[in-house]
Scaffold this motif. Structure first.
Motif, mmCIF file in Angstrom:
data_model
loop_
_atom_site.group_PDB
_atom_site.id
_atom_site.type_symbol
_atom_site.label_atom_id
_atom_site.label_comp_id
_atom_site.label_asym_id
_atom_site.label_seq_id
_atom_site.Cartn_x
_atom_site.Cartn_y
_atom_site.Cartn_z
ATOM 1 N N SER A 195 0.838 -1.189 0.000
ATOM 2 C CA SER A 195 0.000 0.000 0.000
ATOM 3 C C SER A 195 0.876 1.243 0.000
ATOM 4 N N ASN A 196 0.500 2.209 -0.825
ATOM 5 C CA ASN A 196 1.238 3.469 -0.901
ATOM 6 C C ASN A 196 0.243 4.621 -0.846
ATOM 7 N N ASN A 197 0.374 5.470 0.164
ATOM 8 C CA ASN A 197 -0.480 6.648 0.317
ATOM 9 C C ASN A 197 0.383 7.899 0.168
ATOM 10 N N THR A 198 -0.038 8.779 -0.743
ATOM 11 C CA THR A 198 0.740 9.982 -1.040
ATOM 12 C C THR A 198 -0.138 11.217 -0.905
ATOM 13 N N PHE A 199 0.405 12.212 -0.217
ATOM 14 C CA PHE A 199 -0.246 13.521 -0.171
ATOM 15 C C PHE A 199 0.738 14.555 -0.689
ATOM 16 N N SER A 200 0.264 15.411 -1.577
ATOM 17 C CA SER A 200 1.108 16.499 -2.058
ATOM 18 C C SER A 200 0.311 17.789 -2.064
ATOM 19 N N GLY A 201 0.973 18.863 -1.741
ATOM 20 C CA GLY A 201 0.359 20.174 -1.758
ATOM 21 C C GLY A 201 1.346 21.194 -2.280
ATOM 22 N N SER A 202 0.836 22.218 -2.953
ATOM 23 C CA SER A 202 1.723 23.234 -3.507
ATOM 24 C C SER A 202 1.019 24.582 -3.525
ATOM 25 N N PHE A 203 1.849 25.615 -3.524
ATOM 26 C CA PHE A 203 1.369 26.989 -3.659
ATOM 27 C C PHE A 203 2.348 27.718 -4.567
ATOM 28 N N TYR A 204 1.830 28.516 -5.511
ATOM 29 C CA TYR A 204 2.709 29.184 -6.459
ATOM 30 C C TYR A 204 2.266 30.619 -6.683
ATOM 31 N N GLY A 205 3.222 31.437 -7.089
ATOM 32 C CA GLY A 205 2.965 32.811 -7.470
ATOM 33 C C GLY A 205 3.813 33.169 -8.674
ATOM 34 N N LEU A 206 3.193 33.820 -9.667
ATOM 35 C CA LEU A 206 3.869 34.126 -10.925
ATOM 36 C C LEU A 206 3.569 35.565 -11.304
ATOM 37 N N LEU A 207 4.633 36.334 -11.577
ATOM 38 C CA LEU A 207 4.517 37.733 -11.988
ATOM 39 C C LEU A 207 4.998 37.848 -13.425
ATOM 40 N N SER A 208 4.187 38.471 -14.298
ATOM 41 C CA SER A 208 4.558 38.589 -15.705
ATOM 42 C C SER A 208 4.134 39.949 -16.236
ATOM 43 N N GLY A 209 4.750 40.357 -17.328
ATOM 44 C CA GLY A 209 4.399 41.649 -17.900
ATOM 45 C C GLY A 209 5.232 41.981 -19.112
ATOM 46 N N LYS A 210 5.163 43.241 -19.503
ATOM 47 C CA LYS A 210 5.835 43.715 -20.703
ATOM 48 C C LYS A 210 6.493 45.055 -20.407
ATOM 49 N N TRP A 211 7.706 45.195 -20.921
ATOM 50 C CA TRP A 211 8.426 46.461 -20.795
ATOM 51 C C TRP A 211 9.145 46.709 -22.119
ATOM 52 N N GLY A 212 8.610 47.640 -22.904
ATOM 53 C CA GLY A 212 9.168 47.862 -24.224
ATOM 54 C C GLY A 212 9.006 46.624 -25.077
ATOM 55 N N ARG A 213 10.085 46.144 -25.625
ATOM 56 C CA ARG A 213 10.055 44.938 -26.447
ATOM 57 C C ARG A 213 10.233 43.668 -25.629
ATOM 58 N N PHE A 214 10.369 43.794 -24.325
ATOM 59 C CA PHE A 214 10.616 42.640 -23.471
ATOM 60 C C PHE A 214 9.309 42.131 -22.867
ATOM 61 N N HIS A 215 9.147 40.814 -22.896
ATOM 62 C CA HIS A 215 8.112 40.133 -22.136
ATOM 63 C C HIS A 215 8.822 39.290 -21.075
ATOM 64 N N PHE A 216 8.330 39.313 -19.855
ATOM 65 C CA PHE A 216 9.030 38.598 -18.787
ATOM 66 C C PHE A 216 8.004 37.921 -17.878
ATOM 67 N N SER A 217 8.458 36.891 -17.198
ATOM 68 C CA SER A 217 7.681 36.250 -16.147
ATOM 69 C C SER A 217 8.658 35.579 -15.185
ATOM 70 N N GLY A 218 8.307 35.562 -13.924
ATOM 71 C CA GLY A 218 9.130 34.918 -12.912
ATOM 72 C C GLY A 218 8.266 34.519 -11.735
ATOM 73 N N GLY A 219 8.593 33.403 -11.111
ATOM 74 C CA GLY A 219 7.774 32.966 -9.992
ATOM 75 C C GLY A 219 8.435 31.894 -9.172
ATOM 76 N N LEU A 220 7.769 31.550 -8.059
ATOM 77 C CA LEU A 220 8.223 30.507 -7.151
ATOM 78 C C LEU A 220 7.062 29.561 -6.877
ATOM 79 N N ARG A 221 7.396 28.297 -6.689
ATOM 80 C CA ARG A 221 6.402 27.285 -6.323
ATOM 81 C C ARG A 221 6.903 26.527 -5.106
ATOM 82 N N PHE A 222 6.069 26.419 -4.092
ATOM 83 C CA PHE A 222 6.395 25.668 -2.886
ATOM 84 C C PHE A 222 5.737 24.296 -2.991
ATOM 85 N N GLU A 223 6.552 23.227 -2.921
ATOM 86 C CA GLU A 223 6.058 21.862 -3.054
ATOM 87 C C GLU A 223 6.281 21.094 -1.758
#
Length: 800
Positions: A483-511
């Motif tokens: 028998s194998n019982n698994t629990f997983s939980g995560s929370f993430y945040g992602l920030l993205s946008g545009k500046w001139g000709r640049f598109h960017f995104s960056g974030g962190l995920r807690f696992e």
């Protein structure tokens, strides 16, 4: 075309400025099925002289915004390949921003004597960070499964053990954006059920990071046209292959319904040869095995989906999937065991196997738009119940090594594996705007997985009693539960946008991951990991753009890798899992370059990967009943470094479209448990070509070719092979019906060869000859009610 190129130029060169009396024009673009259209071109022109002022593109939800426009009168044009151009005639900008009502695009049509021809999607499409493979109208996708489809997609490989990899690394497989046990059954999902396949090589933190370094997302068909629509198909092929398929969609007012059913059957005969060599001091043992295998799999796949729009701001979708597979197989194996080139033991194995899988899954999605289309709240759940079952009767008969007469003793093994797999998942995701150019996405996800296996094995030994002239029976029974019982939980945040000709995104995920294993003992493990991702893209010109991305992925062991029960595979091989395994980690860095000109394009990706604590099978030997039995156990073996180039192109030469892809990568394997003779460094390459050509208005042809060079992994080394497929399609019955004739592996070249060498004194070479040249013929017929009714689902468009 000039307008289209001008829009592209403005999209990638617009800069953000700050000035008084400047306003924004925003809106949303959808198709007639109320589905958002991503990456449509939007341009605004000044009245009365029609001077183009600014341009932009819709995002993945069909939204667009054109900022910093001075007061005045304007008109808007929306362009998207395959759709009719839409024009909004008068827009007044005076004292505030303007929100355009929902903009609906229709596909281009050509009317010929009551025959309506609707423009079709291209086979391959590229979007930011992913490649999309559209299954519809792909001739060589007829009558196959999702597993077989993946073999034709750039960057993707499926080896002889049906392991799916992207650029040599294990891939996460999702169905409609969710990873579940249905993802492990892609050899049973019919191509007729699939709308498209997305390949995301370097996913951001919004995706689960628990299986592989890259993601393959299989999107099932939605059938979301107004009124009713559907398709029926029947096909037959060599190997007694039969395929029956039907799909139906019906939409009225606020409701959308769709369903499909598919039945497949085939007979597969294969031949497998293997040579196992064991070095012990100054002696050498060799085992020769030849296996003839016949499999008769049949599967039934069905799905039902219902969607309801509460109002123009929210909707709910519910889906039920049922899958049932049964397979009978017969295997005959002959073993010859040599000690110092002297034949010492001969035996035959006759195996009759019955296996089956019943799978049920219920899932739902609720989406609500808050205030404006720039804010979205989405919740989803999934519950699946999976019951794999395997029963086998195996007869082992000894044979004289001199005259090959049957020795009057034998053994019968009766094995049974009954498993139950339950999965419950839920998640919540919020997307919003912090400003005109800055977006935020945050969410949480949990999953609870239970795997239980009952293993039962009865061994009956029959020895001939010459005195009594009868067989004496000795019985031994083994029964175990894992028998194998698994629990997983995560929370993430992602920030993205545009500046001139640049598109960017960056974030962190807690696992967070917790594993509890129960067998002869109890083992509990906890894993905590913070997973980052960074993406930066720049449009250098209208023809060239580049992107840099960096991500980290976590791959915990699966229940089959943790199961410590030793399972027998013939007389000489046993396999077991390891409850003490720790997760793998993958670190990826990519530099992506894209060039576009006319109707052609070229994409080149430079990538680096570092996989640590890789889970693989390690081999050791034990003597049982006067024979050397090979045991394989899952271990954290070592690390792999990969460095390579992945290039793909699409060339449009009038009526001929040629799509090519080539991957070249260098692998280096490091681990103390690998034998020194294993090739630890190798340059591998994969080449794929797909071309389509209309012979006339009714008949089209498609040719695909694949070549895989030798490649190494922690499992060993797989040698090269190549394959060529050819398909013809003819449209009939006023273009509503079609006949497809295709031939797979037309040169009969697919043969797999693999070497395992993970101990200094252990070497195993396997040759596998699957069914090669295959012919398949199918007939399909589409029907629909292309009504112009205004009572389409919902009062506004939202993506489901």
């Amino acid at each position: 075309m000039r307008i289209y190129l001008s829009v592209l130029l403005i999209c990638i060169s617009a800069l953000f400025v700050s000035a008084q009396n400047k306003y924004a024009v925003s809106g949303k673009v959808v198709n007639v099925a109320k589905t958002p259209i991503a990456f449509a071109n939007v341009a605004i022109f000044e009245l009365p002289d029609s001077t183009m002022i600014q341009g932009g593109m819709t995002d993945d939800q069909g939204n667009f915004i054109l900022p910093d426009i001075i007061s005045g009168d304007y008109f808007l044009k929306i362009l998207y390949i395959g759709f009719e151009t839409k024009e909004i005639p008068i827009i007044h900008l005076k004292d505030s921003d303007v929100l355009i009502p929902i903009i609906q695009l229709k596909r281009k049509t050509t009317q010929l004597n009551e025959i309506t021809v609707i423009s079709e999607k291209g086979m391959f499409e590229t979007e930011a960070g992913k490649m999309i493979y559209n299954v519809e109208n792909n001739i060589n996708a007829v009558g196959v499964t999702a597993s077989e489809l993946l073999q034709n997609i750039p960057s993707v490989s499926v080896d002889m053990d049906e392991k799916v990899t992207i650029r040599g690394t294990k891939a996460t497989i999702m169905i409609d954006g969710v990873e579940s046990d249905l993802s492990t059954m892609i050899d049973q999902i019919p191509a007729d059920a699939i709308e498209s396949i997305e390949v995301i090589t370097n996913p951001s933190v919004r995706y689960e990071a628990q299986n592989g370094g890259s993601i393959i997302n299989i999107k099932l068909k939605q059938h979301a046209q107004t009124g009713y629509n559907g398709k029926v198909e029947a096909g037959i092929g060599s190997m007694n292959q039969t395929n029956l398929n039907s799909v139906l969609g019906y939409n009225v007012k606020n409701w959308r319904f769709s369903g499909m059913a598919n039945y497949q059957y085939k007979e597969i005969k294969t031949v497998q040869n293997s040579i196992r060599t064991i070095m012990n001091s100054n002696t050498k043992d060799e085992l020769y095995q030849i296996s003839n295998d016949k499999k008769m799999p049949s599967s039934f796949f069905s799905s039902i989906k219902a969607g309801y729009f509460f109002h123009d701001k929210s909707f709910v979708d519910l889906k039920y999937i049922h899958q049932n597979k049964k397979q009978a197989s017969q295997t005959e194996i002959k073993n010859e065991n040599f000690k110092e080139e002297v034949l010492g033991l001969v035996s035959e194995v006759h195996n009759n196997n019955e296996s089956g899988v019943t799978f049920n899954q219920v899932s739902g999605t609720f989406r609500k738009f808050l205030g404006s289309d720039n804010q979205k709240l989405e919740g989803n759940f999934l519950y699946s119940f999976n019951t794999p079952e395997n029963e086998a009767d195996q007869l082992n008969q000894s044979i004289s090594d001199q005259d090959e007469d049957i020795i009057e003793k034998y053994r019968i093994d009766n094995k049974s594996y009954l498993s139950q797999i339950r999965l419950l998942k839920g998640g919540l995701d919020y997307t919003g705007k912090l400003s005109r150019t800055l977006n935020i996405e945050t969410g949480t996800l949990f999953s609870i997985n239970n795997f239980t296996q009952d293993f039962w094995n009865t061994r009956l030994n029959y020895d001939w009693n010459t005195t009594e002239e009868q067989y004496d029976l000795a019985a031994d029974t083994l029964a175990k539960i894992f028998s194998n019982n698994t629990f997983s939980g995560s929370f993430y945040g992602l920030l993205s946008g545009k500046w001139g000709r640049f598109h960017f995104s960056g974030g962190l995920r807690f696992e967070y991951l917790k594993n509890r294993i129960e067998s002869d003992s109890i083992v509990t493990t906890n894993t905590i990991k913070i997973v980052p991702s960074i993406h930066l893209q720049k449009a250098v010109s209208e023809k060239y753009s580049w992107e840099i991305s960096m991500t980290t992925r976590t791959i915990p062991p699966k229940y089959n890798q943790l199961n410590p029960i030793s399972l027998s595979w013939g007389n000489y091989n046993k396999s077991s899992g390891n409850p003490k395994l720790t997760p793998e980690f993958i670190y990826q860095l990519e530099f992506d370059n894209t060039w576009k000109w006319n109707k052609s394009n070229l994409n080149m990706n430079l990538f680096f990967k570092n996989e640590t604590q890789i889970i693989g099978q390690w081999y050791y030997l034990e003597e049982e009943e006067n024979r050397q039995v090979s045991h394989s156990i899952y271990e954290n073996l070592g690390n792999i470094y990969s460095l390579g180039v992945d290039a793909s192109s699409m060339i449009n030469l009038k009526n001929i479209i040629i799509r090519t892809s080539a991957i070249t990568y260098y692998n280096e394997i490091n681990g103390d448990k690998f034998a020194s003779s294993l090739d630890r460094r190798e340059i591998s390459y994969i080449f794929k070509m797909n071309s389509s050509y209309p012979l006339n208005k009714k008949i089209s042809m498609q040719l695909t070719a694949t070549y895989h060079s030798p490649q190494i992994s922690v499992y060993g080394k797989q040698f090269g092979y190549y394959q060529v497929d050819l398909g013809l399609r003819s449209k009939i019955l006023k273009n509503k019906g079609s006949l497809v004739l295709k031939a797979m592996d037309i040169f009969n070249t697919v043969e797999y060869e693999k070497v395992i060498n993970q101990r200094v004194n252990y070497f195993k070479k396997t040759f596998y000859d699957p069914p090669n040249f295959l012919v398949y013929l199918s007939f399909s017929y589409k029907f629909n009610s292309l009504t112009n009714s205004k009572s389409s689902p919902g009062k506004s468009s939202r993506k489901s």
